[in-house]
Every structure is written in C-alpha cells, then in structure tokens.
Design an enzyme around this catalytic site. Structure first.
Site, PDB file in Angstrom:
ATOM      1  N   ARG A   1      37.676  33.844   2.898  1.00  0.00           N
ATOM      2  CA  ARG A   1      38.426  33.581   4.117  1.00  0.00           C
ATOM      3  C   ARG A   1      38.443  34.825   5.008  1.00  0.00           C
ATOM      4  O   ARG A   1      38.333  35.952   4.529  1.00  0.00           O
ATOM      5  CB  ARG A   1      39.866  33.237   3.752  1.00  0.00           C
ATOM      6  CG  ARG A   1      39.972  32.107   2.781  1.00  0.00           C
ATOM      7  CD  ARG A   1      41.283  32.123   2.026  1.00  0.00           C
ATOM      8  NE  ARG A   1      42.360  31.802   2.902  1.00  0.00           N
ATOM      9  CZ  ARG A   1      43.637  32.037   2.651  1.00  0.00           C
ATOM     10  NH1 ARG A   1      43.991  32.641   1.527  1.00  0.00           N
ATOM     11  NH2 ARG A   1      44.559  31.707   3.505  1.00  0.00           N
TER      12      ARG A   1
ATOM     13  N   SER B   1      32.565  41.071   7.800  1.00  0.00           N
ATOM     14  CA  SER B   1      32.430  41.210   9.253  1.00  0.00           C
ATOM     15  C   SER B   1      30.989  41.385   9.722  1.00  0.00           C
ATOM     16  O   SER B   1      30.765  41.713  10.892  1.00  0.00           O
ATOM     17  CB  SER B   1      33.285  42.369   9.793  1.00  0.00           C
ATOM     18  OG  SER B   1      34.645  42.145   9.484  1.00  0.00           O
TER      19      SER B   1
ATOM     20  N   GLY C   1      31.332  37.718   2.609  1.00  0.00           N
ATOM     21  CA  GLY C   1      32.625  38.375   2.750  1.00  0.00           C
ATOM     22  C   GLY C   1      33.458  37.836   3.910  1.00  0.00           C
ATOM     23  O   GLY C   1      32.995  37.021   4.713  1.00  0.00           O
ATOM     24  N   HIS C   2      34.667  38.347   3.995  1.00  0.00           N
ATOM     25  CA  HIS C   2      35.614  37.915   5.017  1.00  0.00           C
ATOM     26  C   HIS C   2      35.105  38.243   6.417  1.00  0.00           C
ATOM     27  O   HIS C   2      34.476  39.276   6.628  1.00  0.00           O
ATOM     28  CB  HIS C   2      36.981  38.541   4.782  1.00  0.00           C
ATOM     29  CG  HIS C   2      36.971  40.037   4.786  1.00  0.00           C
ATOM     30  ND1 HIS C   2      36.580  40.787   3.701  1.00  0.00           N
ATOM     31  CD2 HIS C   2      37.303  40.932   5.741  1.00  0.00           C
ATOM     32  CE1 HIS C   2      36.680  42.068   3.995  1.00  0.00           C
ATOM     33  NE2 HIS C   2      37.112  42.192   5.221  1.00  0.00           N
ATOM     34  N   ASN C   3      35.349  37.343   7.331  1.00  0.00           N
ATOM     35  CA  ASN C   3      35.039  37.520   8.760  1.00  0.00           C
ATOM     36  C   ASN C   3      33.552  37.402   9.077  1.00  0.00           C
ATOM     37  O   ASN C   3      33.172  37.515  10.251  1.00  0.00           O
ATOM     38  CB  ASN C   3      35.521  38.877   9.305  1.00  0.00           C
ATOM     39  CG  ASN C   3      37.001  39.093   9.159  1.00  0.00           C
ATOM     40  OD1 ASN C   3      37.742  38.134   8.958  1.00  0.00           O
ATOM     41  ND2 ASN C   3      37.438  40.329   9.237  1.00  0.00           N
TER      42      ASN C   3
END
Lengths: 363, 363, 363
Positions: free
Chosen positions: C237, C278, C258-260
């Site tokens: 998330r 990211s 990974g996140h983002n």
C-alpha cells in the site's frame, strides 16, 4: 476520527500556527487535498502543489512561511518525515476487523489466550500456544504448537507461525509471512562437490554424485520486541539452537532468513534480502533490496548495503557496502565508473602496445 | 523420547564409548547443554565450549579424545555432520498436530484418501484428488482438482497444490509454498521489442507498443519422490507438457521455477533461486542463494553455482560457476580481484600514455 | 470439449487445411501427441518430432508444407505463438471448482457480491467489500475491508487482498499473492546513517545508532483492468496516495512492489523482480527476472531490462538495459567481454610498464 490542528501538533511535538481549531479527518498529497484533509507538504517542492488542491491546513517544514502559501493553519515540524510517523499512526483507519474470537477459528483447548485477544475467522491456534494480551491473530492465520506471541501483536491475514517459535511484544506480521519453516540443511554421506569447491575455490574434484540426507531443524525462531516482518517472507528454524531476530528490527517483503541466522537489534532488511544459514548480523544494520549474504558470514554493527549487494565475506562494523562482490561503496562507485570506460581502456592499451612495440623495433 | 548413547550410536552407525547407558532426551550446542541433553561438538573448536555447559555426553568427531573432554560418554562419528542427519530425525519433536481428518476440513466427495491420511483443520481437498497413505495435509493447505500426492508426504500449513499436479512419495512442502501456479507466458500480436532486442542483443528496433495476450498453462507439475520444497516458493505449470522436478531434489524458500522447466535428480536449489521458463537443469546441480537462470538455458549435471550467480548461457556439466555473468569460479575470482585494482589500472594506463607520448615526441 | 480443426482455425484466425472435420480434445507436443490431440509444431524443428507421436492434425507455421508431414489436417497460423494464446484459452480445463457461494466461506453482511460471483470454501470477504459480477474468489482467499474487485476476475487459492485495495475488471491473482501489505517505511528521530551515506555516496558520518519509527500506510493499491499478479508476490500500500498498477500489466511470481510505486500500462514484470518504494515505471516496460529497481527511480516507456539487471538511476524511454549497474545492453555486453579478458589486460599493462620503464632508462 477528526482532529484539530492543535491536537495533532501537540501529539507530534510540532508547532500549530494560524486557525489551530481547523479540523481534519485525514491526510493527502497537496494536489489531492480537500478542505477536510491535512496536506502533507513537507518540502518546498511539495508545497508548490498546494494551489492545485484545496487544503485549509498543511504539515510543513520547521521554518516554512505558511501564510504566503494561502493556508488557514499549519503544523510546523522540524523533521516532518519523523512527524509523519506519529501522524500516520493517528490517521490509520486500520484493518476494519471485528474484535473477539471468531466462531470459525479453530483453537486448541490447551492454547492460552491473554485478555482481549482477537482471533479472526478461520485462524488456527495449536496446542500449547500462548497469545499475549490484546494481540490480534488475523483471518486465516496459523500459530503452531507451543508457539508464544507477546502482547499487543498484530498478525494480518494468512500469517504462519511455526511450532515453538517465540515472539516478543508488539510484533507485526504482514500477510502470508512464514516464521518457522524448517531449515534447509542437507548433507551427503561422503564429502560433496560443494564442500570441495569451497575449499579449492572452484574445483569440485572427483566428488561422486550423491543424494542428500536431511538434517531436521530442532531449534525454533526467537524474535524480540517491536519486530515487524513483511509479506510472504521465509524465516527458518535453527538446527540446534534457534534462529534469532533482535528487538526493533524491521523486515520487508519476501525476505529469506536461513537457519541459525542471528540478526541484531534495530536493523532494517529491505525487500527480497536473503541471508544464508548461520550468518550473524550486528545491530543497526541496514540492507537495501535484493542484498544477499553468504552463509556463516559476520556483518558488524552499523553496516549499510546498497541495492543488490552480494556480501561474500565478513564486513567490519560501520562499513557502507555496494556491489557484487560487496566492496566499500566508494570502491564500487569507482568500479562502476571504470566499467563504463572499460572498452576505451582496452583500446588505449591496444594502441599503447602497438606504439611501444613499434618504438622498440625502431630503437 | 529419551535414548541411551548406545541406542543413538547404533542408529547412526557411530561408536558409543564410556557410560553408554547414559540417557539423553534432546541435543544442544556445547555451551547450552544440560546433563540430559547430548552436546553436539563435532569439531575441536566446538568441543572447546563443553566446559561452559554441563553435558554428560557428546557427539564428537571420529578420533576425538573424549575422556580428556570431561565427558561420561560419547558417540564418535567419522563424519559427524552426516550422523547429525539421523540424530536430528530421531530427536525431532515434529509439528505436534493431531491425527485423522479434522472436521473443519473441506474434502470433496470424489477425493481419494489412502490409509491413515491426516487432514488438518481448514484444509481443502478438491475433486478427484488422490492422497497417498500416511500423508499429512497440514492446516489450511489446499490440494487442487485431480492432483496426486504420494504416500508418506507431509504438507505443512498453507501449502497450495494446483490442479493435476502429481507428486511422488515422501514429499515435504513448507508453509505457504505454491506448486502449480499458472505459467507466465504472454505474446504480442506482432513481434515485440523484447523479441527484437534478443535477436539484436540490445536494439528493439521500431517495435510498436502492444498489449500482451495470455497463453494458458495446459500442463501441470510433475514432482518425483523424496522432494522437498521450501516456504513461499512458486513452481509454475507447464504450457503444454508439465514442469518437472526430479527425484530427491531439495528446494529452499522463495524459489521461483518457471513453466516448462525441468530440474533433474538430487539437486539443491537454495533460497531465492529463480529459474526462468523452459530452462533445463541436469542432475546433482547445486545452486547457491539468489542464483538466476535465464529462460531456455541448459545446465549440465554436477554444476555448482555460487551465491548471486546469474547464468545467462548454457553451462556444461561439472562446472563451478560464479558471478554476473556466470563464469568459471576461478575466472570470476580473478575478475573480483581485478575490479578492486581497476582504478589503479586506469591510473597506470594514463601514466603510460603520457610517458609514451612524451617519448614519441622526443624521438 | 472437442473441437474440429475448422472450428479452431476460425476461432484463432488461422487457415484450416486437409480433413478439417477431424476432432481434437486437447493439445500436445509433437512426440507426445495421440490421434485425438492437436500437435503443436509451430517451427520446422518441432515438426521433425511428429513421426515420434501419432497426431492426425497439427498447428503449423504459415507456409508449412503440411502434407509432406504425414498429417490429415492442419491449422496454418502466420504467427503460431500468438495463435497459441487463443488455442490455449479454448483448451484450458480450468480449476475444476464448483460455482456459487461455498457454505464454509465467511462473508461479512455488508459485502456486496455481484451476479454469479463464486466464493470458494473457507474464503473470507470483509466488511464493505465489493465483488464484481462473475468474479471467482478462490478457496481460502481473503478480501479485506472496503476492497473492490471488478467483474470477471479470478482469484486462485489463498490470495490476499488488503483493505481499500481497488482492482479493475478481469483480474487474475495466482495462489498466495498479497496485494495491500503495509509499506515498509521507517524513519529515525535524527538523520540516520543511511540518509548521510546517500548524500555522500558512502560516508555515513557520525550518525548515532537509533531506532526506527513506523510510518503507517494510509494509501491503498489501485490496479487497472486486465492485470495478472503471480504467486506469492508482495504489493504494498502507498503511504498517502495509493500504489498503482496500470491496465493490462502482467506480474510474475515472487515480485515485490514497494509503497507508492507506479507501474504503467502493458508492462511485463518477470519472476522475483523488485521495485523499491516510490519508483515510477512507464508503459510497455519489460523487466526480466530478478531485475531490481532502486527507490524513487524513474523508468521511461518501452524500457527493457535483461535478467538480474540492477537499475540504480533513471532510465530514459526506449532503452534496453542489462547488468549491475544497469547500462545499455550493448555497453554491458562489451563489459562482459572485457571482464573475461581482464586478467590479460592487467598482464599486458604490467609488461608495458616494464618495457616503457626500461626504454626510458635506456634513453
């Protein structure tokens, strides 16, 4: 949950400025922020997007000139990323699961559940397991025989905790993660080609093909307090003593930790890191994604590895490492530069050889 | 379970010495051993820690001078690590699960279960599946339609066996492992940039952006006898014929085996190894952790790869490989040495160029 | 299901030749084909194995001379691999699961299930979740609070969808995959050694050992239409906004996102790829197995990476990349060649140094 700017600033140790009674019920990036959300504009370049949204309030860096940004209120935080930790905890809506023991869970009569434990639907808790107070065992999770989980833990859906594993307080386990698989430990009747190749660094000699006999894992896994383990990891049991993960260490998704490994305290192991059997990792070690560590290696305190680093030999404390093989980051950066110019180097040497040989002949 | 030193020595083919009726009920590392545990001191450096514990008996190397170590009894084993295999099997307390079919398991009426099969809580067994005698289907495990699992197998918690997968005798599946996911096989209507880049080794030409059409996996996975698969692996079904894993091959955690791959017998694939589609691996191959193998590669018998090796082309039988790209280990060791001195090499060549150019000018 | 050669050819847009009313009920490799199976002989080298089997009909390349191959009928396809996509869909026997809602599934009263949704045994669907028409939620799968899954999706066994995740139409999730684990995002009270080492490229300075504070993930995961995710992946998330996967992107087993992260449309991410937080990936990007991408990296459209590539900096659109560090494939191929000759280069330079120094002295 709605909070005033004042309440949030107090909770985070930041400074509330402007109309500090403005209420917000969540957070957003500056361009996505509506009036009831707190915009996160923790650097000037993020704040530049505030006009694209409609935030009334924002979290900003320590000395931000909040008024010129068109805001009614702001929280000024000297280290905004750290403040985000507390803020995100306040704003987290959680998993939305009910409390209590779901009737579909299968819990052995001999398991001991502390006060206010939650057990989700279709979870299994084995004989002799102990679950600390307020810990949540998520839907479809599994806790093996005689395993111990401390208080205030949170297992998300489908976590698997093997037999006799012991875990401290405030543990977080992400979905599908496996703690306490059997170690991968096999041995041949006679010395194998691998054993020979290791000794000779490359020559497996006349080793005959053999089959592998299994060494059972008699140890467990011991995990300290405040540890988090990511989704779909595999942390194996030790052979004789337990595999160990120290207090406050955080482990990302798809990380593999072999049997007998010891990981210290306050470490960060990022996605897809792999640590082979019996390696020993110090405290405050940070390994970037896809780092690999050979078996029986020792890595000192405060070591940092960059993405994809393959650690094939011991690393003293405090080193920053990168590359395959792992070398000091500055050495590897030089190597990376050199590789890009490697063809030219070959060309230069070819020219030199020709020149020198000509000049020799002309002598 | 307690055993006398005599009983253990006989079972392992070692030699019992001293008070061979001393009983032990488990094993420990020398420093942790209490009087009722057998200390494992299989090398002199381990035996040095015996005084820190209180073992009465130990397992030692073949010609150990056990009496000077202060022991009452000992087992002398010529290859103690191999003896540990049998010893650990004797001492393994197991998962502590009950026997029989748990009432919460969901078993299709058309599934066939052999004698003395155990099915754990909340397991699912699909239509037409066949489970061999004495096999244990762990809690929350899944066996798909028409899958076959041989006798004396052991699936731990949350193992997933896909439809039509066939598995031989004495299989061990670690938690969360997936055997029989769909292959990752996609094709574009017109030749794709990848196809072009492969042919030209780097130039994808004018290939237009396209979407990917799915090729369904019609094959299954066929696994031989005595295979073990680690936690959270992914072994995919074949496209037309089955993906195959040979007898006695052992696979560690988080290993990925693509569609159509064939792995031979007696192989060892360590943690996070990845083998891309249609690669063919011989017998007695050992791949260290994070080894990667490109698709459609052929790897001969008795090949060994070191940690992190990326195999991009075929490898003949008997080679010991290391590095990215995979080269003979001795070549890669030379390369590793060279990389550390690469900056100096550039400097040397720069000096040479200056010197030679000066000497040319002075000619 | 049996089809005539004519029916299949029409469905695939190929050309039926010979006795086009011959029926087949499945496919096989040429040597394994029985008379009721369609042999897949899509290249002349495969067709050479037809005599070893007993196929009456085969799928062949566009201008194949089918009659000389001893066949009664054939399907001629100009791009047979593409035709295999449609053919394999026709021939797929599927998972063999029943339809409807299994009584052992645990479905929150507030979940909304579209028409003809199937929910397998022991699945869990949380509060407020929405499942589109005809979607199949496999056995032991989990759908979290307020998650949305579009129509015609297919979750295999043990898939985990986290809270508030939104997924478009025709999604396929392979066993054990996790979408919506919490992001791996931690921060220290004071700047950490990692932050310093990043700025200085290797020197972590005097940073004190500190503990990690958790940044909670408030975002979710947003997945477009026609996406497939492989077995045992981990897709996290986002921190504030959601992690995003674009339409028609296909993801293989054991991939970590990974996140983002934002992944564009029509991408292919092969086994064990890891994309750190990211990072932003364009459209039509293809990453071969074990590719790693550092956090906050930007990768342009139509980029291709070879197996094991470690992308440590931004990559412009259209590049074909290979190696660690990722460089243009042609550069890396040159580097690989150079590495094999590196020892000789050192030797040449040593000789040159000696020669030049001698000639200088003799001047």
């Amino acid at each position: 949950m709605a909070y005033t700017i004042e309440q949030i600033a107090q909770a985070l140790g930041g400074r509330a400025v402007g109309a500090t009674d403005v209420q917000v019920s969540g957070v957003a990036e500056p361009a996505d922020a509506t009036p009831e959300l707190l915009a996160l504009a923790m650097k000037p370049e993020y704040a530049a997007h505030l006009p694209a949204g409609s935030a009334r309030a924002a979290m900003l860096w320590g000395d931000a000139d909040w008024e010129t940004l068109g805001l009614e209120a702001a929280i000024l935080a000297p280290r905004p990323r750290y403040a985000l930790s507390g803020l995100s905890a306040m704003m987290d809506p959680g998993q939305g699961w009910g409390e209590g023991i779901h009737p579909s869970a299968v819990i052995d009569d001999s398991a001991e559940l502390g006060a206010d434990v939650t057990v989700g639907p279709l979870a299994v808790i084995g004989a002799g397991a102990t679950i600390g107070a307020r810990t949540v065992i998520g839907p479809q999770s599994f806790v093996g025989t005689d395993a111990q989980i401390g208080p205030d833990g949170f297992l998300r859906e489908g976590v698997r905790i093997g037999p006799r594993v012991s875990i401290g307080a405030r543990f977080i386990g992400q979905p599908g993660t496996v703690i306490g698989g059997d170690g991968f430990s096999f041995v041949t009747p006679e010395p194998s080609g691998v054993e020979q190749a290791r000794q000779t660094l490359g020559d497996q000699g006349e080793a005959q093909a053999q089959s592998w006999a299994r060494i059972h894992s008699l140890g467990a896994v011991e995990i300290g307090d405040d540890v988090e383990v990511g989704a779909n990891c595999g942390i194996d049991r030790g052979t004789v003593r337990s595999t160990r993960i120290g207090d406050r260490t955080k482990i990302d998704n798809l990380v593999m930790i072999g049997h007998n490994v010891e990981v210290g305290e306050d470490c960060l192991l990022c996605g897809q890191v792999g640590i082979a059997g019996s390696a020993k990792i110090g405290n405050n070690v940070v390994m970037a994604g896809q780092t690999g560590v050979s078996d029986n290696i020792f890595i000192g305190d405060n070591v940092i590895t960059g993405g994809g680093t393959k650690v094939l030999s011991n690393v003293p404390a405090g080193r920053v490492m990168l590359g395959y093989p792992a070398m000091k980051m500055e050495t590897t950066m030089e190597v990376f530069k050199g590789l890009r110019r490697l063809k030219r180097l070959f060309d230069d040497v070819a020219v030199l050889k020709k020149t020198v040989s000509k000049s020799e002949q002309s002598d």
